[in-house]
Design a protein around this motif. Structure first.
Motif, short mmCIF file in Angstrom:
data_model
loop_
_atom_site.label_atom_id
_atom_site.label_comp_id
_atom_site.label_asym_id
_atom_site.label_seq_id
_atom_site.Cartn_x
_atom_site.Cartn_y
_atom_site.Cartn_z
N SER A 10 0.82 -1.14 0.02
CA SER A 10 -0.03 -0.07 0.02
C SER A 10 0.87 1.27 -0.22
O SER A 10 2.04 1.16 0.49
CB SER A 10 -1.00 0.01 1.25
OG SER A 10 -0.21 0.04 2.48
N PHE A 11 0.30 2.38 -0.46
CA PHE A 11 1.19 3.59 -0.49
C PHE A 11 0.40 4.57 0.23
O PHE A 11 -0.88 5.03 -0.28
CB PHE A 11 1.31 3.99 -2.14
CG PHE A 11 1.99 2.69 -2.90
CD1 PHE A 11 3.55 2.74 -2.81
CD2 PHE A 11 1.57 1.78 -3.37
CE1 PHE A 11 4.27 1.79 -3.39
CE2 PHE A 11 2.15 1.01 -4.08
CZ PHE A 11 3.56 0.80 -4.02
N GLN A 12 1.06 5.29 1.30
CA GLN A 12 0.36 6.24 2.07
C GLN A 12 0.81 7.39 2.41
O GLN A 12 2.14 7.53 1.93
CB GLN A 12 -0.13 5.25 3.26
CG GLN A 12 -1.05 4.16 3.28
CD GLN A 12 -1.23 3.34 4.49
OE1 GLN A 12 -0.44 3.68 5.61
NE2 GLN A 12 -1.98 2.21 4.44
N TYR A 13 0.36 8.22 3.20
CA TYR A 13 0.89 9.42 3.34
C TYR A 13 0.31 10.02 4.63
O TYR A 13 -0.71 9.49 5.47
CB TYR A 13 0.70 10.76 2.48
CG TYR A 13 -0.87 11.28 2.51
CD1 TYR A 13 -1.13 12.37 3.07
CD2 TYR A 13 -1.90 10.64 1.66
CE1 TYR A 13 -2.27 12.90 3.12
CE2 TYR A 13 -3.05 11.23 1.68
CZ TYR A 13 -3.31 12.29 2.47
OH TYR A 13 -4.52 12.57 2.31
N GLY A 14 1.15 11.04 5.40
CA GLY A 14 0.25 11.38 6.65
C GLY A 14 1.67 12.39 7.55
O GLY A 14 2.34 13.03 6.79
N LYS A 15 1.31 12.30 8.80
CA LYS A 15 2.19 13.19 9.58
C LYS A 15 3.20 12.37 10.35
O LYS A 15 2.89 11.26 10.68
CB LYS A 15 1.22 14.13 10.51
CG LYS A 15 0.46 15.10 9.94
CD LYS A 15 -0.48 15.80 11.04
CE LYS A 15 -1.67 16.50 10.41
NZ LYS A 15 -2.47 17.33 11.58
N PHE A 16 4.44 12.94 10.62
CA PHE A 16 5.30 12.26 11.42
C PHE A 16 5.83 13.07 12.60
O PHE A 16 5.90 14.27 12.58
CB PHE A 16 6.44 12.16 10.55
CG PHE A 16 7.78 10.93 10.72
CD1 PHE A 16 7.41 9.87 10.22
CD2 PHE A 16 8.55 11.29 11.78
CE1 PHE A 16 8.20 8.72 10.38
CE2 PHE A 16 9.34 10.06 11.94
CZ PHE A 16 9.30 8.97 11.33
N ASN A 32 -4.33 7.54 1.33
CA ASN A 32 -3.70 6.82 0.46
C ASN A 32 -2.93 7.83 -0.57
O ASN A 32 -3.68 8.70 -0.83
CB ASN A 32 -4.35 5.80 -0.15
CG ASN A 32 -4.95 4.65 0.52
OD1 ASN A 32 -4.29 4.39 1.43
ND2 ASN A 32 -6.17 4.37 0.51
N ALA A 33 -1.78 7.56 -0.99
CA ALA A 33 -1.54 8.43 -2.31
C ALA A 33 -2.17 7.72 -3.41
O ALA A 33 -3.02 7.12 -3.45
CB ALA A 33 0.08 7.97 -2.34
#
Length: 662
Positions: free
Chosen positions: A350-356, A377-378
């Motif tokens: 899966s390809f995802q994004y968010g905060k770190f 998701n990207a």
């Protein structure tokens, strides 16, 4: 789905089956823009060129995508209207040494189309040629594995005094390429090895004017040949407009070895990060005319012979935030953004994004320290394990939604302190810090240029319809180009070519009529221009069939006496002419008195094109009333002749009856 297959065979039990293929199912594969196929909505699949080969009489087949990452068509492949862009002009053959060659048309050639935008509907002729592997003729089979082919390199002399070489991966000779050797000649001297790198680029910090280079590829069979000398020239080394884009992180030493060590030495090539590129290629414009804004991240991992991604693993690209998210009460606990790839327990990706989360502070630990939180998701992502290339695409609107809004992730803003960190066989939850990473790179940066910077005007697409498309000559046809489109502007001119030798007509209106006076098959075409003056990427065409047919007319009708007296005999003579372009069979000509009385239905001989014949009938006027009388002659009254014009067969005259004959 597969279409337009072409096959070629060689020695016994050896054959190749080539075709356009799409992984999207559906019987509407031939439905596309400009064609109402009548059995489904427009097809949404993506087509590539494929070849399947067998060397054991068909017991086993190996199928390859010949154009991965560069489709030949997006949408339907149809055989009429706008989307018939000659993709059926297709063939497969072999050369004298049994290498497969495929001649085909490419309908998707612009960066926007290749990157996922609208189809181009072009018809660019291309030849694909087999570069390695077993041939159709066994006598020319190469030893496998053999050394790789020669990399075709280009070189750029940079403003900082360095030189950058770039090349594409050559044929691997049946064994994976493991490295590339870089050789340099100083001012015409001998070539000496200066670096061995595992990637397809190299920057020489010791470059001097007149230095030239050779690049070779290495696999388990040895070192392959090189192409002619590469002399770096001044220019732009990298561009965000063309994938993979601009190098943001290089985790290689100057000699090409991995810059890894200690606890962050990757135990598996699939988590060994070597480089990161960023790009903002042309994705076109949306229906409102706005530039489509997307970022493309390309990670170069070490190549692997594994069959799948490692299970329960993570690859994070992390950078400093550009803004904040007032809607998130925990926003202050996150000072970085991330995009990445994850695998589950089965290895599915899966390809995802968010905060770190913020870095760990031992004196005041934050519960979210170094912890990535997924927000969505990207747009898309791929991982080619054999080459090690990971590509992730994301719309700018997604990071904006959690990191500062519309003013962020625009031209001249930066992805600062960007690094990549990987984790092999780790739980998805929990901290993802440097000390527990399988691999982590140093920090880099990328300054956005905006996709508008890379935007290229879309060529208009011509669409042409006609009615009727078949009939007897002379045939008047109405043409309509109103289905022509321009994705990022408007169509302003239409050039119609009728295919019969008449002059082309260019006008602002999309409709026109034209008469084909002579029988024949004609191809009428349409090209259009948009508001920038760019011509259409295709030439729309319609076949017109003007059929040769006879056309009988009454060219003359006379009376022997126009002022007869009652009792006179009046002879009417009709000249029947075939003004058509085909012979007319024998027919009958009718003479009708005053619209009611048939004076005669007279046999008329067969007539060649341009031929004429006269027929007569007598009228005995003894019982005729005094006054004016009409006589109408009708050619082919019984309709035995199929004519190009059935409405021009009559002629009428008037005669006068004066009184009793004495």
């Amino acid at each position: 789905n597969a279409t337009f297959p072409a096959t070629v065979a060689g020695d016994p039990n050896r054959a190749a089956f080539t075709f356009y293929g799409s992984e999207t199912p559906g019987t509407n594969w031939d439905c596309g823009q400009g064609t109402d196929c009548g059995h489904g909505a427009n097809f949404t699949g993506v087509w590539y060129l494929y070849v399947a080969t067998t060397f054991d009489g068909g017991a086993t087949w190996t199928t390859q995508n010949v154009t991965p990452g560069d489709p030949v068509q997006r949408g339907g492949i149809c055989q009429s209207g706008t989307c018939r862009n000659l993709l059926d002009f297709y063939d497969a053959t072999v050369d004298k040494e049994g290498r497969i060659l495929i001649g085909y048309e490419d309908g998707c050639i612009s960066a926007a189309c290749i990157n996922g935008g609208a189809n181009d509907f072009t018809a660019k002729g291309v030849i694909a040629r087999q570069s390695g592997g077993m041939r159709m003729f066994a006598a020319f089979d190469p030893a496998i594995p053999t050394v790789p082919g020669a990399p075709k390199a280009t070189g750029t002399a940079n403003q900082d005094g360095t030189a950058t070489l770039n090349w594409s991966a050559p044929d691997n000779g049946g064994s994976a390429v493991t490295a590339y050797n870089i050789y340099r000649s100083i001012k015409g001297g001998p070539f000496t090895l200066i670096a061995t790198v595992p990637v397809t680029n190299y920057t020489d910090a010791s470059f001097a004017t007149k230095d030239v280079y050779h690049v070779t590829a290495i696999n388990q069979a040895g070192e392959g040949p090189y192409c002619p000398d590469v002399a770096p020239v001044r220019g732009v080394t990298q561009t965000p407009c063309v994938l993979p884009g601009v190098l943001a992180i290089n985790d290689l030493n100057p000699d090409g070895t991995d810059n890894d060590g200690g606890a962050n030495t990757p135990p598996d090539p699939r988590v060994n990060v070597r480089q990161l590129f960023l790009a903002e290629p042309d994705f076109g414009r949306d229906s409102n005319g706005n530039t489509i804004e997307k970022l493309v991240f390309t990670m170069q991992l070490a190549p692997s012979s594994a069959s799948s991604a490692p299970a329960s693993s993570q690859w994070y690209i992390v950078w400093a935030r550009q803004g904040s998210d007032p809607s998130d009460p925990n926003d202050s606990h996150f000072d970085r953004m991330w995009i990445g790839m994850k695998s589950d327990a089965t290895g599915a990706l899966s390809f995802q994004y968010g905060k770190f989360g913020v870095p760990l502070d031992a004196t005041n630990p934050d519960p979210n320290a170094n912890t990535p939180v997924t927000f969505g998701n990207a747009d898309s992502g791929t991982y080619d394990i054999a080459s090690g290339v990971v590509t992730i695409t994301i719309s700018n609107s997604k990071p904006r939604s959690i990191d500062g809004g519309a003013s962020k992730y625009v031209a001249n803003t930066s992805l600062g302190a960007i690094n990549v960190r990987t984790y092999l066989a780790r739980p998805d939850a929990g901290q993802k810090s440097q000390n527990n990473a399988s691999d982590i790179t140093g920090n880099g940066a990328y300054t956005l240029v905006g996709n508008a910077f890379c935007y290229v005007n879309r060529l208009p697409v011509a669409s042409l319809s006609a009615s009727p498309t078949q009939g007897s000559a002379p045939l008047t046809v109405s043409f309509n180009g109103s289905g022509s489109t321009d994705a990022d502007g408007s169509v302003v001119s239409y050039t119609f070519s009728f295919g019969d030798g008449s002059a082309d007509v260019t006008q602002s209106s999309p409709t026109i009529q034209h008469t084909y006076n002579n029988a024949g098959d004609y191809f009428a075409t349409l090209t259009v221009k948009d508001n920038t003056g760019a011509s259409s990427s295709n030439i729309a065409s319609v076949e017109i069939k003007a059929i040769a047919a006879p056309d009988l007319i009454v060219s003359a009708l006379t009376a022997s006496n126009n002022q007869a007296r009652q009792g006179d005999k009046v002879t009417f003579t009709a000249t029947i002419k075939n003004q058509g372009q085909a012979s007319a069979a024998a027919s009958k000509t009718e003479f009708l008195l005053d619209g009611a009385t048939v004076l005669g239905l007279i046999d008329t001989p067969a007539l060649a094109p341009g031929g004429s014949a006269t027929v007569t009938v007598n009228w005995l006027t003894a019982s005729a009333k005094k006054g004016q009388h009409t006589i109408k002659a009708t050619a082919d009254k019984t309709n035995v002749v199929a004519e190009s014009n059935e409405a021009n067969n009559t002629k009428t005259i008037t005669v006068s009856i004066q009184g009793n004959k004495t």
